[in-house]
Design an enzyme around this catalytic site. Structure first.
Site, mmCIF file in Angstrom:
data_model
loop_
_atom_site.group_PDB
_atom_site.id
_atom_site.type_symbol
_atom_site.label_atom_id
_atom_site.label_comp_id
_atom_site.label_asym_id
_atom_site.label_seq_id
_atom_site.Cartn_x
_atom_site.Cartn_y
_atom_site.Cartn_z
ATOM 1 N N TYR A 169 6.317 2.311 3.466
ATOM 2 C CA TYR A 169 6.563 1.870 2.076
ATOM 3 C C TYR A 169 5.285 2.338 1.373
ATOM 4 O O TYR A 169 5.313 2.983 0.158
ATOM 5 C CB TYR A 169 6.807 0.471 1.809
ATOM 6 C CG TYR A 169 7.231 -0.169 0.567
ATOM 7 C CD1 TYR A 169 8.310 0.029 -0.035
ATOM 8 C CD2 TYR A 169 6.185 -0.610 -0.284
ATOM 9 C CE1 TYR A 169 8.623 -0.250 -1.370
ATOM 10 C CE2 TYR A 169 6.272 -1.073 -1.641
ATOM 11 C CZ TYR A 169 7.354 -0.888 -2.116
ATOM 12 O OH TYR A 169 7.721 -1.307 -3.388
ATOM 13 N N THR A 206 17.436 -6.636 -9.264
ATOM 14 C CA THR A 206 18.492 -5.795 -8.682
ATOM 15 C C THR A 206 19.491 -6.692 -7.914
ATOM 16 O O THR A 206 19.028 -7.877 -7.500
ATOM 17 C CB THR A 206 18.020 -4.617 -7.906
ATOM 18 O OG1 THR A 206 17.324 -4.957 -6.803
ATOM 19 C CG2 THR A 206 17.083 -3.768 -9.080
#
Length: 292
Positions: A169, A206
């Site tokens: 990441y 989200t």
């Protein structure tokens, strides 16, 4: 079939826009009247554990006031990306804005343990994230150089500058920032009115994050009050795209919440915290030295 649209409307491509940040950015650009090509792999409800398809996003873009066009595209497939840009150029004749948002994000990123204890598929972020952003930008830059105008945006986060969820990441996020920086050097060297920027988003509210918060409210409940809505970054990008002084941001990594304040933007009436306010973290300053 895609319908012909007015050349006055800016033509945008938002990658990875079935859901999440990409969907929010696409909707925001649609609300400003853009033609938005929505790319992703989710064609039908049920194809993914989370809700959202490229068709649904494209329809929402049109409902918001723009013109949404769904294009199935696996950004791990270079030929599919080439076909995407060929379609856009054939239908619109230009590309004004590319938002590189596609990334291979798996729930296993959140699992405990060292990177070697997690699934090796997390390395997919290098292909669908870093490499895919480069390939899409390569095609976009060719079009933008020919028309001498355009903006390439990479969606990034503060994990570029501190540990967050592991090395895959982190490598993805810092690569977004560095690619924007280096692409900008080449655009300036060629004396083109084309800019590349990377934008740090905050935690986004989200469907994925909502599910994560619900799974462990004790651990993640604090995030909800500090989150940004997915559309927020799209409105920031729109302001940058239309800024007559956009060239001053060429090559920069900007913090969306910080830049929004300069433009007088809010996120549905609230002012989101910046990465510096939350974590004491600011973007890495790259050096101006050039070796060619």
């Amino acid at each position: 079939m895609s319908q012909a649209t007015s050349p006055i409307a800016p033509v945008a491509i938002v990658t990875g826009a079935s859901r999440g940040a990409g969907r929010g950015i696409a909707l925001a650009l649609g609300s400003h009247g853009c033609v938005v090509y929505v790319t992703g792999r989710t064609l039908s409800a049920g194809d993914h554990a989370l809700p959202g398809t490229i068709g649904e996003t494209a329809a929402a873009v049109t409902a918001a006031g723009g013109h949404g066009i769904a294009v199935a595209c696996d950004h791990a497939d270079d030929a599919a990306v080439e076909a995407l840009f060929a379609q856009v150029m054939a239908e619109q004749g230009r590309v004004d804005l590319l938002v590189n948002n596609a990334a291979a994000i798996y729930d296993e990123l959140m699992h405990p343990g060292g990177f070697w204890e997690k699934t090796i598929k997390l390395a997919d972020l290098i292909n669908v994230g870093i490499r895919s952003g480069y390939i899409a930008s390569w095609y976009a830059a060719k079009a933008m150089a020919a028309q001498n105008g355009g903006l390439i945006v990479f969606t990034s986060a503060s994990g570029a500058a501190h540990y967050s969820l592991g090395p895959a990441y982190g490598a993805h996020k810092v690569a977004m920032d560095k690619m924007a920086f280096d692409m900008a050097v080449d655009f300036r060297h060629a004396r083109l009115d084309v800019a590349a920027i990377s934008i740090w988003m905050g935690a986004l509210l989200t469907d994925r994050l909502k599910a994560i918060i619900a799974s462990d409210t004790k651990k993640y409940g604090h995030l909800e009050g500090a989150c940004e809505h997915p559309e927020f970054t799209g409105h920031v990008i729109w302001e940058i795209f239309n800024d007559p002084n956009r060239a001053t941001l060429n090559g920069c990594t900007v913090v969306g919440a910080e830049v929004a304040r300069q433009y007088g933007l809010t996120d549905e009436g609230r002012v989101p915290p910046t990465s510096q306010e939350l974590h004491g973290v600011t973007p890495i300053a790259f050096h101006a030295k050039e070796i060619r």
